[in-house]
Design a protein around this motif. Structure first.
Motif, PDB file in Angstrom:
ATOM      1  N   ASP A 187       4.716   5.822  -1.825  1.00 59.58           N
ATOM      2  CA  ASP A 187       3.900   6.649  -2.724  1.00 59.58           C
ATOM      3  C   ASP A 187       2.535   6.899  -2.093  1.00 59.58           C
ATOM      4  OD1 ASP A 187       5.928   6.516  -4.589  1.00 59.58           O
ATOM      5  OD2 ASP A 187       4.856   5.169  -5.954  1.00 59.58           O
ATOM      6  N   GLU A 188       2.042   8.101  -2.275  1.00 59.25           N
ATOM      7  CA  GLU A 188       0.675   8.403  -1.840  1.00 59.25           C
ATOM      8  C   GLU A 188      -0.299   7.889  -2.890  1.00 59.25           C
ATOM      9  OE1 GLU A 188      -2.107  12.298  -1.461  1.00 59.25           O
ATOM     10  OE2 GLU A 188      -0.198  12.379  -0.371  1.00 59.25           O
ATOM     11  N   VAL A 189      -1.312   7.199  -2.428  1.00 54.29           N
ATOM     12  CA  VAL A 189      -2.384   6.747  -3.323  1.00 54.29           C
ATOM     13  C   VAL A 189      -3.718   7.091  -2.667  1.00 54.29           C
ATOM     14  CG1 VAL A 189      -1.068   4.907  -4.433  1.00 54.29           C
ATOM     15  CG2 VAL A 189      -2.346   4.398  -2.377  1.00 54.29           C
ATOM     16  N   ARG A 190      -4.688   7.357  -3.500  1.00 51.76           N
ATOM     17  CA  ARG A 190      -6.044   7.623  -3.007  1.00 51.76           C
ATOM     18  C   ARG A 190      -7.000   6.666  -3.695  1.00 51.76           C
ATOM     19  NH1 ARG A 190      -6.561  12.123   0.250  1.00 51.76           N
ATOM     20  NH2 ARG A 190      -4.741  13.463   0.163  1.00 51.76           N
ATOM     21  N   GLY A 191      -7.834   6.036  -2.895  1.00 56.02           N
ATOM     22  CA  GLY A 191      -8.822   5.121  -3.436  1.00 56.02           C
ATOM     23  C   GLY A 191     -10.038   5.874  -3.928  1.00 56.02           C
ATOM     24  N   GLU A 192     -11.001   5.124  -4.402  1.00 54.48           N
ATOM     25  CA  GLU A 192     -12.252   5.735  -4.858  1.00 54.48           C
ATOM     26  C   GLU A 192     -12.964   6.461  -3.729  1.00 54.48           C
ATOM     27  OE1 GLU A 192     -14.732   2.939  -6.921  1.00 54.48           O
ATOM     28  OE2 GLU A 192     -13.097   2.311  -8.238  1.00 54.48           O
ATOM     29  N   ASP A 193     -12.643   6.072  -2.484  1.00 55.26           N
ATOM     30  CA  ASP A 193     -13.246   6.720  -1.319  1.00 55.26           C
ATOM     31  C   ASP A 193     -12.569   8.046  -0.971  1.00 55.26           C
ATOM     32  OD1 ASP A 193     -10.817   5.820  -0.333  1.00 55.26           O
ATOM     33  OD2 ASP A 193     -11.695   4.442   1.127  1.00 55.26           O
ATOM     34  N   GLY A 194     -11.469   8.384  -1.685  1.00 48.45           N
ATOM     35  CA  GLY A 194     -10.768   9.643  -1.458  1.00 48.45           C
ATOM     36  C   GLY A 194      -9.813   9.623  -0.278  1.00 48.45           C
ATOM     37  N   ILE A 195      -9.685   8.503   0.417  1.00 48.69           N
ATOM     38  CA  ILE A 195      -8.818   8.419   1.598  1.00 48.69           C
ATOM     39  C   ILE A 195      -7.371   8.226   1.160  1.00 48.69           C
ATOM     40  CG2 ILE A 195      -8.274   7.053   3.654  1.00 48.69           C
ATOM     41  CD1 ILE A 195     -11.277   6.460   3.891  1.00 48.69           C
ATOM     42  N   ARG A 196      -6.477   9.020   1.781  1.00 48.81           N
ATOM     43  CA  ARG A 196      -5.045   8.941   1.500  1.00 48.81           C
ATOM     44  C   ARG A 196      -4.483   7.666   2.121  1.00 48.81           C
ATOM     45  NH1 ARG A 196      -0.281  11.295   4.651  1.00 48.81           N
ATOM     46  NH2 ARG A 196       1.371  11.455   3.112  1.00 48.81           N
ATOM     47  N   ARG A 197      -3.737   6.929   1.319  1.00 48.21           N
ATOM     48  CA  ARG A 197      -3.086   5.712   1.786  1.00 48.21           C
ATOM     49  C   ARG A 197      -1.617   5.733   1.355  1.00 48.21           C
ATOM     50  NH1 ARG A 197      -8.348   4.157   0.675  1.00 48.21           N
ATOM     51  NH2 ARG A 197      -9.337   3.005   2.359  1.00 48.21           N
ATOM     52  N   CYS A 198      -0.847   4.813   1.926  1.00 44.71           N
ATOM     53  CA  CYS A 198       0.575   4.703   1.617  1.00 44.71           C
ATOM     54  C   CYS A 198       0.827   3.418   0.843  1.00 44.71           C
ATOM     55  CB  CYS A 198       1.386   4.690   2.912  1.00 44.71           C
ATOM     56  SG  CYS A 198       3.157   4.489   2.652  1.00 44.71           S
ATOM     57  N   ALA A 199       1.409   3.549  -0.345  1.00 40.87           N
ATOM     58  CA  ALA A 199       1.852   2.386  -1.113  1.00 40.87           C
ATOM     59  C   ALA A 199       3.336   2.201  -0.834  1.00 40.87           C
ATOM     60  CB  ALA A 199       1.600   2.587  -2.599  1.00 40.87           C
ATOM     61  N   ILE A 200       3.660   1.097  -0.174  1.00 40.06           N
ATOM     62  CA  ILE A 200       5.056   0.756   0.081  1.00 40.06           C
ATOM     63  C   ILE A 200       5.549   0.053  -1.172  1.00 40.06           C
ATOM     64  CG2 ILE A 200       6.640  -0.514   1.575  1.00 40.06           C
ATOM     65  CD1 ILE A 200       4.386  -0.355   3.759  1.00 40.06           C
ATOM     66  N   VAL A 201       6.409   0.731  -1.927  1.00 41.52           N
ATOM     67  CA  VAL A 201       6.896   0.212  -3.206  1.00 41.52           C
ATOM     68  C   VAL A 201       8.152  -0.618  -2.931  1.00 41.52           C
ATOM     69  CG1 VAL A 201       7.671   0.796  -5.530  1.00 41.52           C
ATOM     70  CG2 VAL A 201       5.940   2.215  -4.386  1.00 41.52           C
ATOM     71  N   LEU A 202       8.130  -1.853  -3.440  1.00 42.05           N
ATOM     72  CA  LEU A 202       9.158  -2.831  -3.109  1.00 42.05           C
ATOM     73  C   LEU A 202      10.013  -3.212  -4.306  1.00 42.05           C
ATOM     74  CD1 LEU A 202       6.766  -5.165  -1.101  1.00 42.05           C
ATOM     75  CD2 LEU A 202       8.292  -3.408  -0.175  1.00 42.05           C
ATOM     76  N   ASP A 203      11.254  -3.548  -4.034  1.00 39.08           N
ATOM     77  CA  ASP A 203      12.117  -4.144  -5.044  1.00 39.08           C
ATOM     78  C   ASP A 203      11.517  -5.505  -5.391  1.00 39.08           C
ATOM     79  OD1 ASP A 203      14.226  -5.695  -6.263  1.00 39.08           O
ATOM     80  OD2 ASP A 203      15.666  -4.267  -5.441  1.00 39.08           O
ATOM     81  N   PRO A 204      11.417  -5.848  -6.661  1.00 34.23           N
ATOM     82  CA  PRO A 204      10.837  -7.142  -7.023  1.00 34.23           C
ATOM     83  C   PRO A 204      11.635  -8.347  -6.514  1.00 34.23           C
ATOM     84  CG  PRO A 204      10.962  -5.698  -8.940  1.00 34.23           C
ATOM     85  CD  PRO A 204      11.709  -5.020  -7.833  1.00 34.23           C
ATOM     86  N   GLU A 205      12.925  -8.164  -6.233  1.00 37.68           N
ATOM     87  CA  GLU A 205      13.741  -9.281  -5.760  1.00 37.68           C
ATOM     88  C   GLU A 205      13.382  -9.644  -4.324  1.00 37.68           C
ATOM     89  OE1 GLU A 205      18.372 -10.783  -5.354  1.00 37.68           O
ATOM     90  OE2 GLU A 205      17.984  -8.720  -5.966  1.00 37.68           O
ATOM     91  N   VAL A 206      13.065 -10.905  -4.114  1.00 32.58           N
ATOM     92  CA  VAL A 206      12.715 -11.417  -2.793  1.00 32.58           C
ATOM     93  C   VAL A 206      13.920 -12.169  -2.244  1.00 32.58           C
ATOM     94  CG1 VAL A 206      11.185 -12.965  -1.511  1.00 32.58           C
ATOM     95  CG2 VAL A 206      10.267 -11.562  -3.378  1.00 32.58           C
ATOM     96  N   HIS A 207      14.352 -11.775  -1.039  1.00 38.28           N
ATOM     97  CA  HIS A 207      15.484 -12.420  -0.376  1.00 38.28           C
ATOM     98  C   HIS A 207      14.941 -13.347   0.709  1.00 38.28           C
ATOM     99  CE1 HIS A 207      18.339  -9.494  -2.122  1.00 38.28           C
ATOM    100  NE2 HIS A 207      17.328  -8.651  -1.982  1.00 38.28           N
ATOM    101  N   ARG A 208      15.206 -14.635   0.571  1.00 39.43           N
ATOM    102  CA  ARG A 208      14.789 -15.572   1.618  1.00 39.43           C
ATOM    103  C   ARG A 208      15.689 -15.372   2.826  1.00 39.43           C
ATOM    104  NH1 ARG A 208      11.416 -19.869  -0.738  1.00 39.43           N
ATOM    105  NH2 ARG A 208      11.215 -19.337  -2.934  1.00 39.43           N
ATOM    106  N   THR A 209      15.080 -15.496   4.005  1.00 40.97           N
ATOM    107  CA  THR A 209      15.806 -15.272   5.253  1.00 40.97           C
ATOM    108  C   THR A 209      15.801 -16.547   6.087  1.00 40.97           C
ATOM    109  OG1 THR A 209      13.839 -14.550   6.463  1.00 40.97           O
ATOM    110  CG2 THR A 209      15.115 -12.845   5.318  1.00 40.97           C
TER     111      THR A 209
END
Length: 143
Positions: A74-96
């Motif tokens: 997802d694209e997100v912009r902070g208060e500074d107006g800079i475009r950033r990338c939100a890597i959206v994750l599945d809540p399930e954590v798989h131990r490796t």
């Protein structure tokens, strides 16, 4: 799935997989969908490959210890107006299986053939080994 790529990232500040999960859980109320996110300055150029089945592998205390499926970017912009990338994750954590990893900055691409395998079902909740033993076993390829 084939033709996908993973990401690998240091989980800065995490002491264990459990503290990573607790931190993500504490941030759930911030997001309507309840899915954890990792916000990064750089947008992955290999977006389509990541979204074709990729996961983010978390390095905790110098050892790859878990992964989460990447759901979307997802694209997100902070208060500074800079475009950033939100890597959206599945809540399930798989131990490796544990794998040593030297420190690095940011995230990196990780080919499927270079990823540690998930722990078998039932081993996910095994008591954690002491850090020094964990590292020694990972170093010789036992874990």
């Amino acid at each position: 799935m084939d033709n996908y790529v993973n990401l690998i990232k240091l989980s800065v500040g995490s002491e264990s997989v459990d503290t990573l999960i607790a931190w993500q859980d504490s941030r759930k109320p911030l997001y309507e969908d309840g899915c954890p996110r990792h916000v990064t300055r750089m947008w992955p150029k290999r977006e389509s490959e990541i979204l074709n089945g990729g996961s983010i592998y978390w390095v905790i205390k110098g050892v790859v210890q878990c992964r989460q499926q990447i759901l979307r970017l997802d694209e997100v912009r902070g208060e500074d107006g800079i475009r950033r990338c939100a890597i959206v994750l599945d809540p399930e954590v798989h131990r490796t299986q544990n794998a040593l990893k030297r420190p690095f900055q940011g995230w990196r691409y990780l080919k499927p053939e270079d990823t540690p395998a998930d722990l078998p079902r039932g081993r996910e909740q095994d008591d954690a080994l002491p850090d020094d033993l964990n590292r020694a076993l990972a170093d010789i390829g036992v874990l």
